[in-house]
Write an enzyme that holds these catalytic residues in place. Structure first.
Site, PDB file in Angstrom:
ATOM      1  N   CYS A 135      10.586 -21.441  -2.700  1.00 21.74           N
ATOM      2  CA  CYS A 135      10.536 -20.345  -3.870  1.00 21.74           C
ATOM      3  C   CYS A 135       9.581 -20.429  -4.494  1.00 21.74           C
ATOM      4  O   CYS A 135       8.888 -21.352  -5.789  1.00 21.74           O
ATOM      5  CB  CYS A 135      12.171 -20.810  -4.675  1.00 21.74           C
ATOM      6  SG  CYS A 135      12.036 -20.380  -5.966  1.00 21.74           S
ATOM      7  N   CYS A 138      10.283 -20.937  -7.976  1.00 17.43           N
ATOM      8  CA  CYS A 138      10.314 -21.895  -8.673  1.00 17.43           C
ATOM      9  C   CYS A 138       9.186 -22.398  -8.748  1.00 17.43           C
ATOM     10  O   CYS A 138       9.338 -23.483  -9.544  1.00 17.43           O
ATOM     11  CB  CYS A 138      11.103 -22.661  -7.536  1.00 17.43           C
ATOM     12  SG  CYS A 138      12.681 -21.686  -7.188  1.00 17.43           S
ATOM     13  N   ASP A 139       8.386 -22.828  -7.629  1.00  9.36           N
ATOM     14  CA  ASP A 139       7.820 -23.669  -7.998  1.00  9.36           C
ATOM     15  C   ASP A 139       5.624 -23.280  -7.318  1.00  9.36           C
ATOM     16  O   ASP A 139       5.534 -24.573  -7.515  1.00  9.36           O
ATOM     17  CB  ASP A 139       7.533 -24.917  -6.340  1.00  9.36           C
ATOM     18  CG  ASP A 139       9.094 -25.696  -5.758  1.00  9.36           C
ATOM     19  OD1 ASP A 139       9.704 -25.737  -7.520  1.00  9.36           O
ATOM     20  OD2 ASP A 139       9.385 -25.198  -4.758  1.00  9.36           O
TER      21      ASP A 139
END
Length: 325
Positions: A135, A138-139
């Protein structure tokens, strides 16, 4: 006498636990089957910095534990057992667990999530959540001014790559073929971005590093030659598999296996609702999954009120899905 549940929730990620919280506060006494590995995909995530309310970030497992504790505080009953079969042809519905328990329920919320496809490498598992991610949203923040690679050739891979250019100084796209599967417009955007470089006809055979990712070993599928590409992060964009096998032939699924829902989280069966990554293949974020779980619980509460007043046959006959979509 056998207990008849008002609502059973299958799944214990952000969607399932939020549904449990709202259901519990509505006095529905939800019974949640969390699975034998509870918590969903966030259990394999380290720092979560994009979930509202945690300005310093929070570890994925800690976030899921807090959500579970909050749901239990209001009366949700959470059981760490897998659901192995459901029977939705007759009402009340029947749910069977891995320990052999059979539960009858007036309503059901499906929050079984999805599983990202992986390469199947031992080194990939070693670094998952520590440099290997599924992701970018997300990261990506953790790879500011670093070099990363994205594995895949579809729209998701292009979206991930383009997003990562906002953070990383260089993004390699590794694809096993010599042309992309992505839509033309996504290809054009990726080709036009100076930060993105394509490595064709190649597969990753090993993730390298000592404590942190330092590179990947590549094999050219045509020549067989192996090379090492230095990178700080690896993003897998080879698709997700919705965890919906239990519902094949019982709920309407799309061509990829995601549960079809209407704008109110209703599925093709009256009294069955779905929330999170089992139906959402667009956003796939913890916060959106939680939102869908909230909506599913609210609609489920309203449906149970209608059930008590009108009866199931009348509700099933007037069920709006999918003809009004």
């Amino acid at each position: 006498m056998e207990r008849l549940e008002k609502v059973v929730i299958i799944g214990s990620g952000p969607a399932g636990l939020t549904a449990a919280l709202y259901g519990a506060r509505a006095r529905l006494e939800p019974l949640v089957f969390a699975g034998t590995s509870p918590g969903g995909q966030l259990m394999t995530t380290t720092d979560v910095e994009n979930y509202p309310g945690f300005p310093e970030g929070i570890l994925g497992p800690d976030l899921m534990m807090k959500m579970r504790e909050q749901a239990e505080r209001f009366g949700a009953r959470i059981v760490d057992d897998d659901v192995v079969a459901v029977h939705l042809q007759n009402h009340p519905f029947t749910v069977r667990t891995g320990r052999g328990e059979e539960v009858r329920t007036l309503s059901l919320i499906v929050a079984t999530g999805a599983s990202p496809r992986r390469l199947g490498l031992e080194s990939e598992s070693k670094f998952f959540g520590r440099g290997v991610s599924t992701c970018a949203t997300c990261d990506g923040w953790f790879f500011r001014e670093k070099v990363v690679c994205v594995i895949g050739g579809g729209d998701s891979a292009m979206e991930e790559s383009l997003y990562l250019t906002h953070h990383a100084r260089k993004v390699y796209v590794i694809h096993r073929r010599d042309q992309l599967r992505a839509s033309k417009i996504m290809q054009e955007r990726a080709f036009a971005n100076p930060k993105i470089e394509f490595i064709w006809n190649s597969v990753v055979t090993e993730v390298l590093g000592d404590g942190a990712v330092s590179g990947v070993r590549l094999r050219n599928v045509k020549s067989g030659d192996e090379t090492v590409l230095p990178v700080d992060g690896v993003f897998l964009a080879i698709g997700h598999e919705p965890n919906t096998g239990l519902f094949k032939g019982q709920l309407e699924l799309d061509e990829r296996g995601y549960v079809k829902v209407d704008p109110f989280q209703r599925t093709s069966v009256a009294g069955v609702f779905a929330a999170g990554d089992c139906h959402d293949h667009t956003f796939r974020q913890a916060v959106t999954a939680a939102g869908f779980g909230c909506a599913a619980a609210i609609m489920c509460e309203r449906w149970l009120g209608d059930l008590a007043y009108h009866g199931y046959e009348a509700l099933a006959a007037s069920h709006p899905f999918p003809k009004d979509k």
